[in-house]
Design a protein around this motif. Structure first.
Motif, PDB file in Angstrom:
ATOM      1  N   PHE A 137       0.858  -1.191   0.000  1.00 49.18           N
ATOM      2  CA  PHE A 137       0.000   0.000   0.000  1.00 49.18           C
ATOM      3  C   PHE A 137       0.890   1.237   0.000  1.00 49.18           C
ATOM      4  O   PHE A 137       1.674   1.453   0.920  1.00 49.18           O
ATOM      5  CB  PHE A 137      -0.920   0.017   1.220  1.00 49.18           C
ATOM      6  N   TRP A 138       0.781   2.044  -1.061  1.00 49.03           N
ATOM      7  CA  TRP A 138       1.599   3.248  -1.160  1.00 49.03           C
ATOM      8  C   TRP A 138       0.845   4.378  -1.851  1.00 49.03           C
ATOM      9  O   TRP A 138      -0.059   4.152  -2.635  1.00 49.03           O
ATOM     10  CB  TRP A 138       2.927   2.954  -1.860  1.00 49.03           C
ATOM     11  N   THR A 139       1.233   5.584  -1.470  1.00 49.61           N
ATOM     12  CA  THR A 139       0.536   6.783  -1.931  1.00 49.61           C
ATOM     13  C   THR A 139       1.538   7.785  -2.491  1.00 49.61           C
ATOM     14  O   THR A 139       2.645   7.929  -1.949  1.00 49.61           O
ATOM     15  CB  THR A 139      -0.224   7.438  -0.749  1.00 49.61           C
ATOM     16  N   VAL A 140       1.152   8.446  -3.582  1.00 53.21           N
ATOM     17  CA  VAL A 140       1.995   9.480  -4.184  1.00 53.21           C
ATOM     18  C   VAL A 140       1.211  10.785  -4.231  1.00 53.21           C
ATOM     19  O   VAL A 140       0.107  10.836  -4.767  1.00 53.21           O
ATOM     20  CB  VAL A 140       2.427   9.096  -5.622  1.00 53.21           C
ATOM     21  N   ARG A 141       1.809  11.834  -3.636  1.00 54.64           N
ATOM     22  CA  ARG A 141       1.207  13.167  -3.672  1.00 54.64           C
ATOM     23  C   ARG A 141       2.182  14.093  -4.380  1.00 54.64           C
ATOM     24  O   ARG A 141       3.369  14.143  -4.005  1.00 54.64           O
ATOM     25  CB  ARG A 141       0.959  13.628  -2.227  1.00 54.64           C
ATOM     26  N   SER A 198      -3.450   6.537  -4.624  1.00 54.83           N
ATOM     27  CA  SER A 198      -3.058   5.457  -3.718  1.00 54.83           C
ATOM     28  C   SER A 198      -3.124   4.111  -4.438  1.00 54.83           C
ATOM     29  O   SER A 198      -4.068   3.860  -5.193  1.00 54.83           O
ATOM     30  CB  SER A 198      -3.968   5.421  -2.489  1.00 54.83           C
ATOM     31  N   PHE A 199      -2.121   3.291  -4.182  1.00 54.10           N
ATOM     32  CA  PHE A 199      -2.068   1.936  -4.740  1.00 54.10           C
ATOM     33  C   PHE A 199      -2.275   0.935  -3.610  1.00 54.10           C
ATOM     34  O   PHE A 199      -1.441   0.823  -2.716  1.00 54.10           O
ATOM     35  CB  PHE A 199      -0.703   1.672  -5.392  1.00 54.10           C
ATOM     36  N   GLU A 202      -8.186   0.905 -13.561  1.00 53.62           N
ATOM     37  CA  GLU A 202      -8.207   2.355 -13.420  1.00 53.62           C
ATOM     38  C   GLU A 202      -8.190   2.715 -11.946  1.00 53.62           C
ATOM     39  O   GLU A 202      -8.836   2.061 -11.131  1.00 53.62           O
ATOM     40  CB  GLU A 202      -9.469   2.949 -14.064  1.00 53.62           C
ATOM     41  N   LEU A 203      -7.415   3.738 -11.596  1.00 48.97           N
ATOM     42  CA  LEU A 203      -7.364   4.202 -10.222  1.00 48.97           C
ATOM     43  C   LEU A 203      -7.824   5.645 -10.155  1.00 48.97           C
ATOM     44  O   LEU A 203      -7.528   6.444 -11.049  1.00 48.97           O
ATOM     45  CB  LEU A 203      -5.932   4.114  -9.675  1.00 48.97           C
TER      46      LEU A 203
END
Length: 352
Positions: free
Chosen positions: A116-120, A133-134, A146-147
């Motif tokens: 679980f990872w997030t990119v901002r 977020s993945f 699709e996210l």
């Protein structure tokens, strides 16, 4: 505001990335590579905005109690036109001349560390911050292609990327964090030296400690003139392949820290910190003096690397390279390898 980004094709490829053969520092290096590539692509605009003294900052926070790693940079951010590509596996960027060349770095490293990872991020000149977020288990289980990403307005002069890895599977702890610091500092020594990069790990700025070079007479002329035992290297290997740099003798031998660091595009690919590149033809056996004394920095031009960027693709050129290098280090007028093997440090009165 909610939007969608397509992460096809090759969603299934993401599932195998957690099994890659990384060391922690090479996985973290993928994020630093992306920050450097972004800085280099936007250097002119960043200096225009902040002045000529602007420096790239990358901050890595390894939070052991929370099992979390956060990587922040003040580079150019992920711009709108590249946003979709950035999150698709193996989507090669338009410019492959820098450190971000395979379109896999952020995805492969993030999946290796965490499910679980997030990119901002917000890009220079854009007025939107995007967050995506993945959740890898959910993506695989539901075959999501699709996210959603969420956007909010920000100042157009803001520019950064923040990556948060939670519930980290491969968490460096205690001594491991010290090793991560040493390897990352070694890998990016050239960017740190020239002032382009300021690298922090757990709020501590990382600086590369230069080894001292031996300055003594030749082993067979004990009363002769002192020589700095450093040899500049610059030779072609074949068409479009060459090597530049130096080889020297350490003032103080080190079983762990001797050896060559092999660079490509300013970044160490092989031979960081205590994992020096020590081919037998040049270094001899592990109990020899030269094995502990010889070190160097060799910049390889024109070579390819593995996609995890932890190995040079030599093909048939390794033997040629090593023989040419050995010839440079065994000349009659400057017998560096012989000096490393034969020179003996005279014991001080204190040692006696």
């Amino acid at each position: 505001m909610s939007n969608k980004v397509n992460i096809r094709p090759n969603v299934s490829m993401l599932s195998v990335l957690r099994f890659l053969e990384y060391e922690t520092w090479f996985a973290l290096a993928e994020f630093v590579d992306n920050a450097i590539a972004s800085y280099q692509a936007n250097e002119h605009f960043l200096r225009e905005l902040h002045g000529e003294n602007f420096q790239l900052e990358v901050k890595i926070e390894i939070n052991d109690p929370e099992n979390k790693i956060v990587i922040r940079d003040n580079a150019g951010g992920i711009e709108a036109e590249n946003y979709a590509r950035a999150f698709r596996a193996a989507e090669i960027p338009a410019d492959t001349s820098g450190l971000s060349e395979f379109g896999m770095g952020m995805k492969s490293a993030s999946c290796w560390f965490s499910d679980f990872w997030t990119v901002r991020t917000t890009a220079l000149g854009e007025k939107t911050e995007k967050t995506i977020s993945f959740d890898m288990d959910k993506i695989f289980e539901d075959k999501i292609e699709e996210l959603e990403f969420y956007s909010k307005p920000v100042d157009e002069n803001f520019h950064y990327t923040i990556i948060e890895l939670t519930n980290v599977n491969k968490m460096p702890r205690r001594k491991g964090i010290g090793k991560v610091k040493s390897h990352l500092t070694s890998i990016y020594r050239e960017f740190i030296r020239n002032g382009m990069l300021i690298l922090f790990v757990n709020n501590e700025e990382q600086r590369f400690k230069e080894p001292k070079i031996l300055k003594v007479p030749r082993y067979d002329e004990s009363n002769g003139q002192s020589i700095l035992w450093k040899r500049e290297i610059d030779f072609p290997i074949e068409e479009n392949l060459s090597v530049k740099g130096f080889v020297a003798i350490r003032e103080k031998g080190s079983t762990s820290e001797a050896g060559f660091a092999l660079f490509r595009r300013g970044r160490v690919i092989e031979g960081s910190f205590d994992n020096g590149f020590r081919p037998n033809l040049i270094f001899g056996s592990p109990n020899s003096y030269r094995y502990q004394r010889v070190f160097g920095e060799l910049h390889l031009e024109g070579f390819d690397v593995s996609f995890t960027k932890k190995g040079i693709q030599w093909d048939e050129n390794l033997d040629i390279f090593l023989q040419l290098l050995k010839d440079e280090l065994t000349t009659t007028e400057f017998p560096l390898l012989k000096q490393a093997e034969e020179y003996r440090v005279r014991a001080s009165d204190k040692d006696y």
